[in-house]
Design a protein around this motif. Structure first.
Motif, PDB file in Angstrom:
ATOM      1  N   ASN A  64     -84.415 -26.102  64.110  1.00 27.06           N
ATOM      2  CA  ASN A  64     -83.691 -27.088  64.894  1.00 27.06           C
ATOM      3  C   ASN A  64     -82.570 -27.725  64.075  1.00 27.06           C
ATOM      4  N   PHE A  65     -82.878 -28.003  62.813  1.00 23.83           N
ATOM      5  CA  PHE A  65     -81.870 -28.574  61.917  1.00 23.83           C
ATOM      6  C   PHE A  65     -80.752 -27.568  61.650  1.00 23.83           C
ATOM      7  N   LEU A  66     -81.079 -26.279  61.582  1.00 21.82           N
ATOM      8  CA  LEU A  66     -80.065 -25.256  61.337  1.00 21.82           C
ATOM      9  C   LEU A  66     -79.025 -25.243  62.459  1.00 21.82           C
ATOM     10  N   PHE A  67     -79.485 -25.319  63.713  1.00 25.22           N
ATOM     11  CA  PHE A  67     -78.559 -25.219  64.835  1.00 25.22           C
ATOM     12  C   PHE A  67     -77.986 -26.577  65.244  1.00 25.22           C
ATOM     13  N   THR A 103     -87.713 -23.240  49.889  1.00 24.58           N
ATOM     14  CA  THR A 103     -86.988 -22.007  50.218  1.00 24.58           C
ATOM     15  C   THR A 103     -86.408 -22.078  51.627  1.00 24.58           C
ATOM     16  N   GLY A 104     -87.195 -22.569  52.578  1.00 22.45           N
ATOM     17  CA  GLY A 104     -86.695 -22.715  53.945  1.00 22.45           C
ATOM     18  C   GLY A 104     -85.534 -23.690  54.011  1.00 22.45           C
ATOM     19  N   SER A 105     -85.623 -24.776  53.247  1.00 19.57           N
ATOM     20  CA  SER A 105     -84.516 -25.745  53.218  1.00 19.57           C
ATOM     21  C   SER A 105     -83.257 -25.119  52.644  1.00 19.57           C
ATOM     22  N   LEU A 107     -82.420 -21.941  52.717  1.00 19.86           N
ATOM     23  CA  LEU A 107     -81.877 -20.997  53.698  1.00 19.86           C
ATOM     24  C   LEU A 107     -81.132 -21.725  54.810  1.00 19.86           C
ATOM     25  N   VAL A 108     -81.647 -22.862  55.209  1.00 21.45           N
ATOM     26  CA  VAL A 108     -80.940 -23.650  56.223  1.00 21.45           C
ATOM     27  C   VAL A 108     -79.601 -24.137  55.674  1.00 21.45           C
ATOM     28  N   ASN A 109     -79.609 -24.565  54.415  1.00 23.30           N
ATOM     29  CA  ASN A 109     -78.374 -25.010  53.786  1.00 23.30           C
ATOM     30  C   ASN A 109     -77.359 -23.876  53.719  1.00 23.30           C
ATOM     31  N   VAL A 110     -77.816 -22.686  53.328  1.00 24.84           N
ATOM     32  CA  VAL A 110     -76.928 -21.520  53.294  1.00 24.84           C
ATOM     33  C   VAL A 110     -76.397 -21.219  54.687  1.00 24.84           C
ATOM     34  N   GLY A 111     -77.220 -21.346  55.687  1.00 25.10           N
ATOM     35  CA  GLY A 111     -76.788 -21.123  57.059  1.00 25.10           C
ATOM     36  C   GLY A 111     -75.713 -22.100  57.469  1.00 25.10           C
ATOM     37  N   HIS A 112     -75.881 -23.365  57.066  1.00 25.15           N
ATOM     38  CA  HIS A 112     -74.861 -24.358  57.378  1.00 25.15           C
ATOM     39  C   HIS A 112     -73.515 -24.012  56.724  1.00 25.15           C
ATOM     40  N   VAL A 113     -73.574 -23.550  55.462  1.00 28.64           N
ATOM     41  CA  VAL A 113     -72.343 -23.156  54.771  1.00 28.64           C
ATOM     42  C   VAL A 113     -71.698 -21.981  55.478  1.00 28.64           C
ATOM     43  N   LEU A 142     -83.636 -32.368  50.672  1.00 23.68           N
ATOM     44  CA  LEU A 142     -84.835 -31.851  51.347  1.00 23.68           C
ATOM     45  C   LEU A 142     -85.931 -31.477  50.349  1.00 23.68           C
ATOM     46  N   ALA A 143     -85.540 -30.922  49.185  1.00 24.59           N
ATOM     47  CA  ALA A 143     -86.531 -30.562  48.165  1.00 24.59           C
ATOM     48  C   ALA A 143     -87.248 -31.799  47.656  1.00 24.59           C
ATOM     49  N   VAL A 144     -86.484 -32.880  47.427  1.00 18.97           N
ATOM     50  CA  VAL A 144     -87.120 -34.133  46.999  1.00 18.97           C
ATOM     51  C   VAL A 144     -88.103 -34.629  48.053  1.00 18.97           C
ATOM     52  N   GLY A 145     -87.690 -34.568  49.318  1.00 20.92           N
ATOM     53  CA  GLY A 145     -88.583 -34.984  50.395  1.00 20.92           C
ATOM     54  C   GLY A 145     -89.834 -34.115  50.489  1.00 20.92           C
TER      55      GLY A 145
END
Length: 403
Positions: A64-67, A103-105, A107-113, A142-145
């Motif tokens: 959901n965050f990715l899109f 890792t999921g966070s 990948l989402v970051n890479v998707g945003h870029v 996100l990693a800190v969270g």
């Protein structure tokens, strides 16, 4: 403190209500966002009973965050709750869970870029150029969270396990203290029995035995009576010694290694009847049916004890009465009927309410049977009737019933 039964449903409904409010306020129309939002929020209602729903909630929140880079507050809350649930119930190891979530966070970051979320004035960010690491700030946040959430959940789990371990140790300590107190009390009772009762019974046996030699001009009947008293006293002393060995046992057999006499069975009935006749009583035994070979030792022992108590009751309260015993072997039950022709309505009240017959009722009830006693009729007499169900699995209880 344990969570309230409704807590998971109430706390799980809050993100759902928040998500509905955000969708209406922000006028969200993206099909992908609207499809992943319920998957990220609704399973939280069942997280207490099914902690694995977190494996569905966290990926759905990341998608959901990715899109929708403008992270919905409901999605953020749902992701934290799902991650906490997985860590709290140790669905995955903390290190594995943290690595997977980070890792999921990423990948989402890479998707945003890749999707151009961070385009500056229409220019795509150049990964590797000066300042490009700032594009991955969301991964760091996100990693800190993730680490904080997993760490807090694992700390709560460790504290709960420590508390349960302390409570278990405390319960064991209390149980051990109770066992020690019971063992001390049993030992005290055993000492009293040994010092007082056993000594008195042994004196009775010696005096009755010696009376036949020291008393002149005894009639044969009187001599036999003294001998019977001595035999009964010695038998009672043997039973008392067996009882003492049971009382001195701590329940684990620590002091229960002293040999005890075997428990009586139906084969011992003749000896019981012979002893009753030697004491001056008259008894007749009748049997119906064929004695099964599958009778458990508990049932045989209980049958023996009921007949023994009925004969003792007759000797005490109806001396000289004739006792008729009918033992019926049915397919599913052993029936016992012991009747005497002694006094009926005039029988002492304690003959029907004494500890002996109460003990027989308890024995019968323990086997799922029944026992009744009372007057045999207006013409006099006393009647004891019992029915004991035939089972093949009563063997292991034999010792415990008699003790």
């Amino acid at each position: 403190m344990a969570a309230l039964p409704r807590y998971p449903y109430v706390s799980g409904a809050l993100p759902a209500a928040l998500a509905a409010a955000e969708v209406l306020h922000a006028h969200v129309t993206s099909t992908t966002v609207l499809a992943t939002l319920p998957v990220a929020v609704l399973p939280l209602l069942w997280r207490q009973r099914q902690p694995r729903v977190g494996l569905l909630v966290v990926p759905a929140a990341l998608l959901n965050f990715l899109f929708r880079p403008e992270l919905l507050l409901a999605v953020a809350v749902a992701g934290v709750m799902g991650l906490y649930t997985l860590a709290r119930h140790r669905v995955l190891r903390p290190a594995v869970l943290s690595a997977a979530a980070i890792t999921g966070s990423f990948l989402v970051n890479v998707g945003h870029v890749a999707m151009g979320v961070y385009d500056l004035d229409g220019r795509a960010p150049a990964v590797g150029a000066d300042g490009s690491l700032s594009y991955f700030t969301e991964t760091f946040v996100l990693a800190v969270g993730v680490v904080a959430t997993v760490g807090v959940a694992d700390a709560f789990r460790s504290r709960e396990e420590s508390r349960q371990a302390r409570e278990a140790a405390q319960r064991e300590l209390i149980a051990m203290e109770r066992r020690h107190a019971a063992a001390a009390e049993r030992a005290a009772i055993a000492r009293e029995l040994h010092d007082v009762v056993a000594h008195s019974v042994s004196v009775i046996a010696v005096q009755a035995e010696s009376a036949t030699y020291t008393t002149p001009d005894l009639s044969p009947a009187a001599r036999d009576g003294f001998q019977q008293i001595a035999v009964s006293a010695r038998s009672a002393l043997s039973e008392l010694r067996r009882l003492l060995s049971v009382l001195r046992t701590d329940g684990t057999g620590a002091e229960g290694t002293a040999p005890v006499a075997p428990q009586p069975t139906l084969d011992s009935l003749e000896d019981l009847l012979r002893a009753h006749r030697k004491a001056g009583g008259t008894v007749h035994l009748h049997t119906r049916g064929t004695r099964p070979t599958t009778l458990g030792p508990t049932l045989e022992l209980t049958t023996y004890r009921i007949i023994q108590e009925a004969l003792t009751n007759a000797r005490r309260h109806a001396r000289g009465a004739t006792v008729d015993i009918l033992l019926t072997y049915a397919q599913d039950e052993v029936r016992i009927r012991v009747a005497d022709d002694g006094p009926g309505p005039d029988r002492p009240q304690h003959a029907t309410t004494g500890h002996g017959l109460s003990g027989m009722r308890e024995r019968a009830n323990l086997l799922g049977g029944r026992l009744s006693c009372g007057s045999a009729g207006p013409e006099g007499g006393f009647l004891v009737e019992a029915g004991l169900p035939v089972r093949t699995d009563t063997g292991p209880l034999a010792k415990g019933v008699d003790e």
